[in-house]
Motif scaffolding. Structure first.
Motif, PDB file in Angstrom:
ATOM      1  N   ALA A  46       0.838  -1.199   0.000  1.00 46.24           N
ATOM      2  CA  ALA A  46       0.000   0.000   0.000  1.00 46.24           C
ATOM      3  C   ALA A  46       0.879   1.257   0.000  1.00 46.24           C
ATOM      4  O   ALA A  46       0.589   2.221  -0.720  1.00 46.24           O
ATOM      5  CB  ALA A  46      -0.934  -0.008   1.206  1.00 46.24           C
ATOM      6  N   GLU A  47       1.959   1.234   0.771  1.00 42.81           N
ATOM      7  CA  GLU A  47       2.883   2.366   0.813  1.00 42.81           C
ATOM      8  C   GLU A  47       3.562   2.550  -0.552  1.00 42.81           C
ATOM      9  O   GLU A  47       3.703   3.675  -1.042  1.00 42.81           O
ATOM     10  CB  GLU A  47       3.929   2.128   1.901  1.00 42.81           C
ATOM     11  N   LEU A  48       3.965   1.453  -1.164  1.00 40.04           N
ATOM     12  CA  LEU A  48       4.575   1.524  -2.493  1.00 40.04           C
ATOM     13  C   LEU A  48       3.577   2.065  -3.520  1.00 40.04           C
ATOM     14  O   LEU A  48       3.941   2.875  -4.380  1.00 40.04           O
ATOM     15  CB  LEU A  48       5.071   0.141  -2.923  1.00 40.04           C
ATOM     16  N   ASP A  49       2.331   1.623  -3.438  1.00 45.49           N
ATOM     17  CA  ASP A  49       1.311   2.106  -4.372  1.00 45.49           C
ATOM     18  C   ASP A  49       1.060   3.602  -4.197  1.00 45.49           C
ATOM     19  O   ASP A  49       0.894   4.326  -5.183  1.00 45.49           O
ATOM     20  CB  ASP A  49       0.011   1.322  -4.205  1.00 45.49           C
ATOM     21  N   ARG A  50       1.046   4.072  -2.954  1.00 46.79           N
ATOM     22  CA  ARG A  50       0.879   5.520  -2.723  1.00 46.79           C
ATOM     23  C   ARG A  50       2.047   6.286  -3.333  1.00 46.79           C
ATOM     24  O   ARG A  50       1.852   7.319  -3.983  1.00 46.79           O
ATOM     25  CB  ARG A  50       0.757   5.820  -1.229  1.00 46.79           C
ATOM     26  N   ALA A  51       3.251   5.775  -3.130  1.00 48.19           N
ATOM     27  CA  ALA A  51       4.435   6.430  -3.705  1.00 48.19           C
ATOM     28  C   ALA A  51       4.359   6.427  -5.227  1.00 48.19           C
ATOM     29  O   ALA A  51       4.698   7.425  -5.879  1.00 48.19           O
ATOM     30  CB  ALA A  51       5.703   5.734  -3.224  1.00 48.19           C
ATOM     31  N   ARG A  52       3.898   5.338  -5.785  1.00 47.91           N
ATOM     32  CA  ARG A  52       3.774   5.246  -7.244  1.00 47.91           C
ATOM     33  C   ARG A  52       2.778   6.278  -7.772  1.00 47.91           C
ATOM     34  O   ARG A  52       3.032   6.947  -8.765  1.00 47.91           O
ATOM     35  CB  ARG A  52       3.330   3.843  -7.648  1.00 47.91           C
ATOM     36  N   HIS A  53       1.644   6.399  -7.113  1.00 49.28           N
ATOM     37  CA  HIS A  53       0.641   7.381  -7.552  1.00 49.28           C
ATOM     38  C   HIS A  53       1.197   8.808  -7.458  1.00 49.28           C
ATOM     39  O   HIS A  53       0.980   9.622  -8.358  1.00 49.28           O
ATOM     40  CB  HIS A  53      -0.655   7.244  -6.747  1.00 49.28           C
ATOM     41  N   ARG A  54       1.920   9.085  -6.373  1.00 45.41           N
ATOM     42  CA  ARG A  54       2.549  10.413  -6.235  1.00 45.41           C
ATOM     43  C   ARG A  54       3.578  10.636  -7.339  1.00 45.41           C
ATOM     44  O   ARG A  54       3.670  11.722  -7.902  1.00 45.41           O
ATOM     45  CB  ARG A  54       3.225  10.539  -4.870  1.00 45.41           C
TER      46      ARG A  54
END
Length: 151
Positions: A46-54
């Motif tokens: 989930a943290e990686l996905d948030r970083a990816r979206h940013r």
């Protein structure tokens, strides 16, 4: 410590490069398991996905500063991980090499397929693996199909 910092920088560059690539969905679980260590891999994903979206949003805006910031965040995280557990250095080297190979493969020219051996009169399927699929062909026998002449 300088070697660990360089390794963390390389790992972060590979990670950020893959986040914006087509290969991300294939590698995100592997990356999450490596990064998670003492956390649940799902939380890390989930943290990686948030970083990816940013990261994608920053790229769409042309905000290179935000892209550098995200890369720096992951570099710091990987550096702390390496300092906490130096045995992870070899794992990170191997994972970074694998991720770099995936990135290089994506940046290579497109797929080129060539069929040799004459004219093909039917379907041609090129794939890595086919299971559970059958291709049926119809063979016509011209002599049997044509009506017989009466004498």
């Amino acid at each position: 410590m300088e070697e660990l910092a360089a390794l963390a920088a390389s790992g972060a560059a590979s990670l950020v490069g893959l986040m914006i690539s087509d290969s991300w969905n294939h590698v995100r679980e592997t990356v999450a398991r490596f990064i998670a260590r003492e956390r649940k891999p799902e939380d890390t994903m989930a943290e990686l996905d948030r970083a990816r979206h940013r990261l994608i949003a920053a790229q769409e805006r042309g905000d290179e500063g935000a892209v550098r910031d995200i890369s720096a965040e992951w570099q710091s995280y990987l550096y702390l991980l390496l300092c906490t557990d130096p045995t992870t250095a070899e794992e990170l080297r191997a994972m970074s090499a694998s991720l770099d190979n995936m990135l290089a493969g994506e940046q290579s020219p497109g797929v080129s397929n060539v069929i040799n051996g004459g004219v093909q009169h039917g379907p041609v399927v090129q794939t890595g693996q086919i299971t559970g699929t059958a291709v049926h062909t119809i063979h016509m026998r011209l002599a049997e199909e044509q009506p017989k002449a009466s004498s």
